[in-house]
Design a protein around this motif. Structure first.
Motif, PDB file in Angstrom:
ATOM      1  N   GLY A  54       0.823  -1.207   0.000  1.00 28.58           N
ATOM      2  CA  GLY A  54       0.000   0.000   0.000  1.00 28.58           C
ATOM      3  C   GLY A  54       0.858   1.257   0.000  1.00 28.58           C
ATOM      4  N   PHE A  55       1.886   1.276   0.865  1.00 30.17           N
ATOM      5  CA  PHE A  55       2.765   2.463   0.923  1.00 30.17           C
ATOM      6  C   PHE A  55       3.542   2.629  -0.380  1.00 30.17           C
ATOM      7  CE2 PHE A  55       1.500   3.371   4.973  1.00 30.17           C
ATOM      8  CZ  PHE A  55       1.888   2.483   5.963  1.00 30.17           C
ATOM      9  N   ALA A  56       4.012   1.537  -0.945  1.00 28.39           N
ATOM     10  CA  ALA A  56       4.783   1.625  -2.191  1.00 28.39           C
ATOM     11  C   ALA A  56       3.894   2.124  -3.334  1.00 28.39           C
ATOM     12  CB  ALA A  56       5.395   0.272  -2.534  1.00 28.39           C
ATOM     13  N   THR A  57       2.640   1.699  -3.347  1.00 30.54           N
ATOM     14  CA  THR A  57       1.723   2.176  -4.382  1.00 30.54           C
ATOM     15  C   THR A  57       1.454   3.663  -4.218  1.00 30.54           C
ATOM     16  OG1 THR A  57       0.672   0.003  -4.374  1.00 30.54           O
ATOM     17  CG2 THR A  57      -0.507   1.779  -5.477  1.00 30.54           C
ATOM     18  N   ALA A  58       1.266   4.103  -2.959  1.00 30.80           N
ATOM     19  CA  ALA A  58       1.102   5.537  -2.704  1.00 30.80           C
ATOM     20  C   ALA A  58       2.354   6.288  -3.143  1.00 30.80           C
ATOM     21  CB  ALA A  58       0.825   5.793  -1.220  1.00 30.80           C
ATOM     22  N   GLY A  59       3.520   5.699  -2.880  1.00 29.19           N
ATOM     23  CA  GLY A  59       4.787   6.314  -3.300  1.00 29.19           C
ATOM     24  C   GLY A  59       4.874   6.437  -4.807  1.00 29.19           C
ATOM     25  N   ALA A  60       4.410   5.423  -5.518  1.00 25.35           N
ATOM     26  CA  ALA A  60       4.427   5.488  -6.980  1.00 25.35           C
ATOM     27  C   ALA A  60       3.507   6.600  -7.483  1.00 25.35           C
ATOM     28  CB  ALA A  60       4.007   4.140  -7.566  1.00 25.35           C
ATOM     29  N   ALA A  61       2.357   6.746  -6.836  1.00 27.90           N
ATOM     30  CA  ALA A  61       1.441   7.820  -7.216  1.00 27.90           C
ATOM     31  C   ALA A  61       2.060   9.186  -6.953  1.00 27.90           C
ATOM     32  CB  ALA A  61       0.123   7.693  -6.450  1.00 27.90           C
ATOM     33  N   ILE A  62       2.748   9.324  -5.819  1.00 26.15           N
ATOM     34  CA  ILE A  62       3.430  10.592  -5.501  1.00 26.15           C
ATOM     35  C   ILE A  62       4.523  10.854  -6.530  1.00 26.15           C
ATOM     36  CG2 ILE A  62       4.951  11.726  -3.827  1.00 26.15           C
ATOM     37  CD1 ILE A  62       3.359  10.290  -1.625  1.00 26.15           C
ATOM     38  N   ALA A  63       5.238   9.807  -6.936  1.00 33.68           N
ATOM     39  CA  ALA A  63       6.317   9.965  -7.924  1.00 33.68           C
ATOM     40  C   ALA A  63       5.754  10.453  -9.264  1.00 33.68           C
ATOM     41  CB  ALA A  63       7.077   8.650  -8.115  1.00 33.68           C
ATOM     42  N   VAL A  64       4.605   9.922  -9.648  1.00 33.79           N
ATOM     43  CA  VAL A  64       3.987  10.367 -10.903  1.00 33.79           C
ATOM     44  C   VAL A  64       3.609  11.847 -10.811  1.00 33.79           C
ATOM     45  CG1 VAL A  64       1.922  10.127 -12.342  1.00 33.79           C
ATOM     46  CG2 VAL A  64       3.155   8.094 -11.605  1.00 33.79           C
TER      47      VAL A  64
END
Lengths: 263, 243
Positions: A113-123
């Motif tokens: 979940g955190f990594a997916t949120a991180g990917a969204a923040i990166a985008v």
């Protein structure tokens, strides 16, 4: 029927935990803050363009990228730590562990979940950079930032489960991040020596070298220079390899600690 | 229907608390109004930290730090509303800062461009020479990328300082060390024109003739320009010989 004999596919609860973590990020306005940061970056870039005499696009790209990187790291790590510590204090962890699930499902689900949120923040952080740099360079930078945020998400899971207090976990994570980014420069400083090197300097060199073998080399990931001067494919491959390796290592450490906890 | 709020009414606050808050707020505003306004004073350019310390502070982003430092350095003449003329800056420290910034961001053109277009154009020959020599030294480290700044430095040496031997030295450096195909031909052709200004017409004629014979001039317009220049030089030399 004894519930403990029911076999639940592990992917389903893992995905459910990840989904709720992501929902927490959305409801906690984490992604909204990321959008605000991106808009702030565009505004700052306009200001920088006004004062730069030359190389306007390069200056905008380099400075804004460095700032967005730092802000993204702060946003994700503070969210991850706060979420994990809050759930620990609210006994949410114990509630989840009453279900017939391996403890690893909880740890991996939260990390996903955190990594997916991180990917969204990166985008979201990458989007403003499209105005100042070529798309392929921005894509590489964004992919590396997603990897960096994944490593920090894994570190946040590990530290929050080990320390269970927000301030202590945040301080430890900040030290981890700063040392990981500055490690190359520290090694250069520590390695300058000659025949007159003292015992203290030799010891410092050993300590720094030892730390560098354990810590990820975050200084070689998500470089602003990739946007201004281009990147070698090997840089991106190294960044992604490092991501996989350190995420696995940190999650393994988290699992060792979590399985040893008497809950 | 009004949404229920998790708050009491204002009347639940004791009057003495409200009064104390109002009085303290008024006191704070009055005290701020009596504070003297900030005064601006120009500070000297500080000595730069070592490259190692700057790399440590960059936390793995030396290029971004280099560019941010360059913006700070460029704006140093504007401090708190006062203007510090460039000629009052310590040029030794200034070149040290520019060196550090170049070490952090070797591919960046900004430091040398600022050196040639801003700091080398001060009406102080000593400072100008110091900056031009700095540009020359840095150019030699990466000639195919840093030629624009040395080309400008050559023009400054020729027209501002009126030091033709110095301009010729820079022009020779440009000619001998720039090898990339995308460097404009005129960059390598500066020396003959400077020699002409130095009245060394024969040497200039030999140089231009050599350039045309060697085939390094590929553009026909450049070749025409140089051929016309060669004819003018030959006529000047003949005219000088007749006298």
């Amino acid at each position: 029927m004894n519930s403990s004999s029911v076999d639940l596919p592990l992917a389903a609860p893992l995905i459910a935990i990840a989904r709720f973590t992501l929902l927490e990020a959305v409801r906690g306005r984490v992604l909204v803050i990321a959008v605000v940061l991106a808009l702030g970056a565009i505004a700052a870039a306009i200001f920088l363009r006004q004062i730069a005499m030359t190389e306007g696009a390069e200056i905008q790209a380099a400075i804004i990228a460095a700032a967005l990187r730092l802000c993204s790291v702060f946003l994700l790590t503070s969210f991850a730590l706060a979420s994990m510590v809050r759930e620990w204090n609210d006994k949410g962890v114990e509630l989840i562990l009453t279900h017939p699930l391996p403890r690893s499902v909880y740890v991996l689900g939260r990390f996903a979940g955190f990594a997916t949120a991180g990917a969204a923040i990166a985008v979201l952080a990458s989007l403003p950079l499209l105005f100042f740099a070529a798309p392929d360079r921005v894509l590489a930078w964004g992919a590396s930032l997603a990897g960096e945020l994944a490593i920090l998400a894994a570190a946040a899971v590990f530290l929050s489960l080990t320390l269970t207090q927000f301030v202590g976990a945040f301080a430890a994570l900040a030290a981890f991040y700063v040392l990981s980014r500055a490690m190359d420069a520290l090694r250069i400083l520590a390695s300058v020596g000659d025949a007159t090197t003292s015992l203290a300097e030799g010891l410092a060199y050993l300590v720094v070298t030892g730390l560098s073998t354990l810590l990820p080399s975050l200084g070689r990931m998500t470089q602003s220079a990739w946007l201004t001067d281009g990147f070698a494919p090997g840089d991106l491959v190294n960044a992604l390899t490092q991501t996989v390796l350190y995420c696995a290592l940190l999650l393994a450490a988290a699992l060792v600690d979590f399985y040893r906890k008497n809950l | 229907m009004r949404k229920a709020r998790d708050e009491r009414r204002w009347s639940a606050v004791p009057r003495w608390v409200l009064g104390a808050f109002g009085a303290l707020l008024a006191l704070e505003i009055a005290w701020s109004a009596t504070r003297p306004p900030p005064t601006a004073h120009a500070e000297d350019l500080p000595a730069p930290p070592s490259e190692a310390v700057l790399r440590l502070a960059a936390l793995g982003e030396p290029v971004a730090l280099g560019k941010a430092l360059m913006l700070w350095l460029q704006a140093f003449d504007y401090q708190s509303g006062t203007r510090v003329p460039f000629r009052q800056l310590d040029y030794t420290r200034l070149t040290q800062w520019l060196e550090r910034i170049l070490a952090l961001d070797p591919a960046g053109q900004y430091p040398l461009l600022a050196a040639s277009r801003l700091y080398a154009e001060v009406p102080d020959p000593h400072r100008q020479r110091q900056m031009l020599e700095f540009i020359h030294q840095r150019f030699l480290e990466d000639p195919n990328r840093r030629w624009p700044s040395l080309a400008h430095a050559t023009i400054v040496a020729k027209h501002n300082l009126k030091d033709l031997p110095l301009a010729r030295r820079y022009a020779v450096s440009l000619q001998k060390t720039t090898t990339a195909q995308d460097v404009p031909v005129w960059v390598r052709q500066m020396e003959p024109f400077i020699l002409e200004d130095m009245n060394e017409l024969e040497t200039a004629r030999i140089m231009i003739g050599g350039m045309l014979e060697s085939g390094q001039i590929r553009d026909s317009r450049d070749a025409d320009l140089l051929s016309r220049r060669l004819k003018m030089l030959e006529e000047k030399i003949k005219g000088g010989a007749r006298r």
